[in-house]
Design an enzyme around this catalytic site. Structure first.
Site, PDB file in Angstrom:
ATOM      1  N   GLU A 192      47.921  -3.097  15.353  1.00 35.84           N
ATOM      2  CA  GLU A 192      47.159  -3.431  16.554  1.00 35.84           C
ATOM      3  C   GLU A 192      48.119  -3.353  17.737  1.00 35.84           C
ATOM      4  O   GLU A 192      49.127  -4.058  17.780  1.00 35.84           O
ATOM      5  CB  GLU A 192      46.544  -4.828  16.459  1.00 35.84           C
ATOM      6  CG  GLU A 192      45.360  -4.901  15.518  1.00 35.84           C
ATOM      7  CD  GLU A 192      44.670  -6.256  15.529  1.00 35.84           C
ATOM      8  OE1 GLU A 192      45.162  -7.178  16.219  1.00 35.84           O
ATOM      9  OE2 GLU A 192      43.649  -6.403  14.836  1.00 35.84           O
ATOM     10  N   ASP A 222      44.642 -14.955  25.250  1.00 31.79           N
ATOM     11  CA  ASP A 222      46.007 -14.999  24.734  1.00 31.79           C
ATOM     12  C   ASP A 222      46.763 -16.218  25.232  1.00 31.79           C
ATOM     13  O   ASP A 222      46.577 -16.668  26.360  1.00 31.79           O
ATOM     14  CB  ASP A 222      46.755 -13.723  25.141  1.00 31.79           C
ATOM     15  CG  ASP A 222      46.170 -12.493  24.482  1.00 31.79           C
ATOM     16  OD1 ASP A 222      46.057 -12.508  23.247  1.00 31.79           O
ATOM     17  OD2 ASP A 222      45.813 -11.536  25.187  1.00 31.79           O
TER      18      ASP A 222
END
Length: 264
Positions: free
Chosen positions: A49, A60
């Site tokens: 990824e 995040d």
């Protein structure tokens, strides 16, 4: 079948679990990204990824936020990310690559232009964090028409209507967010993950990867007992942040320990 389907099917046939590491493109330096990708493969990655840096990465935690900031400060763009994938493909035609990021840069390029460029670069799938599945029919159709898998996030709080949309639109694998909050946060409850993944399998036929909160070989092995794939990101990005020029070697060693635990 694209590379993701082929790789995950081969692992399942061999009774093995997929190891899916995440890094941010352009961090710590754009010139190092392709080397880091190859280091991940040497360490045992089955799928990579690759994060598209974004100025407001709301899903995040601080570690990956800082990685995005560093990459953007060094001039990273979506077009440069695709160039990196193309560079990786020159010497690795086999390892699947999934781009992970946010919708804004894709919209700026245009769905069709992005899908065409991504496919040409050698991308296999796209995970767009802030694109709700129930609103993604057009986007998913464009990506899939270019041979790109559409990977979606699901969580303990995912409502039934959204889960139905994921079941309809997802390709490749489904990424189960094992804890509430942002990447790199908290400690996960393996028993709860086992229950949730079991419930997911009643609705989804695709392989299930589990991420968020996996920081060491022991946890990865425990998650591998209940999931088809283990996704690890913040711990690797943290290692990159600390390692500087030694990042490829350090990342390979760290991932190799996790791979060994998964295969034990």
């Amino acid at each position: 079948m694209n590379r993701i389907d082929e790789r995950l099917a081969a692992l399942k046939a061999a009774g093995r679990k997929a190891l899916i590491p995440f890094i941010t493109a352009g961090d710590p330096e754009p010139d190092m990204t392709v080397s880091l990708m190859h280091a991940l493969v040497r360490g045992g990655a089955d799928v990579i990824e690759l994060g598209i840096p974004f100025s407001d990465p709301m899903a995040d935690g601080p570690v990956i936020q800082r990685a995005s900031e560093r990459a953007l400060a060094r001039g990273m763009t979506l077009a440069r990310v695709l160039e990196m994938v193309a560079g990786f493909r020159r010497t690795d035609p086999d390892t699947p690559v999934v781009l992970m990021g946010y919708l804004n840069p894709v919209e700026a390029m245009g769905y069709a232009a992005f899908a065409s460029a991504a496919r040409a670069a050698g991308v296999d799938g796209v995970l767009t964090v802030d694109c709700p599945p129930e609103e993604s029919d057009e986007y998913a159709q464009v990506l899939q028409s270019h041979g790109l898998a559409t990977v979606f996030l699901v969580a303990p709080t995912t409502p039934a209507a959204r889960l139905a949309a994921v079941a309809r639109l997802a390709r490749g694998y489904v990424y189960y967010v094992s804890i509430k909050g942002v990447t790199g946060a908290a400690t996960l409850d393996v028993a709860d993950v086992a229950r949730q993944v079991g419930a997911l399998r009643e609705h989804l036929s695709l392989p299930v990867g589990v991420g968020f909160g996996i920081r060491d070989a022991e946890t990865a092995r425990a998650i591998g007992e209940v999931a088809d794939a283990v996704v690890i990101g913040s711990r690797l990005v943290q290692e990159i942040e600390a390692a500087g020029a030694q990042a490829p070697d350090r990342l390979q060693a760290l991932l190799a320990g996790i791979r060994q635990a998964l295969d034990a």
